[in-house]
Motif scaffolding. Sequence first.
Motif, PDB file in Angstrom:
ATOM      1  N   SER A   2      48.738  -8.028 -13.005  1.00 41.10           N
ATOM      2  CA  SER A   2      48.337  -7.408 -11.670  1.00 41.10           C
ATOM      3  C   SER A   2      48.957  -8.113 -10.483  1.00 41.10           C
ATOM      4  N   CYS A   5      52.594  -7.488 -10.416  1.00 42.29           N
ATOM      5  CA  CYS A   5      52.765  -6.154  -9.507  1.00 42.29           C
ATOM      6  C   CYS A   5      52.448  -6.387  -8.001  1.00 42.29           C
ATOM      7  N   ARG A  45      52.142   4.075 -11.029  1.00 44.02           N
ATOM      8  CA  ARG A  45      51.185   4.128  -9.744  1.00 44.02           C
ATOM      9  C   ARG A  45      51.803   4.977  -8.621  1.00 44.02           C
ATOM     10  N   TYR A  46      53.083   4.890  -8.455  1.00 44.62           N
ATOM     11  CA  TYR A  46      53.713   5.962  -7.401  1.00 44.62           C
ATOM     12  C   TYR A  46      54.334   6.937  -7.922  1.00 44.62           C
TER      13      TYR A  46
END
Length: 66
Positions: A2, A5, A45-46
């Motif tokens: 995480s 990222c 996520r995008y």
Amino acid sequence: MSQLCNVIESILFISGNPVEISILAEKLEVSEKEVRNAAEILKERYCGDNGIHLLMFNKKLQFASN
């Protein structure tokens, strides 16, 4: 993962230009595989209806508008 990222996400936002995966790996002291794995998470996520997408091409990463 995480944290990696988040760091990559920040670098790509401020860069505005494509950033080579190998340079990210070198500067962040991680493997290129780890960078690609983090990029896959960011790509998920995008995706979809978001205004921003993560592009992966020619061993480079870049954010672009949808």
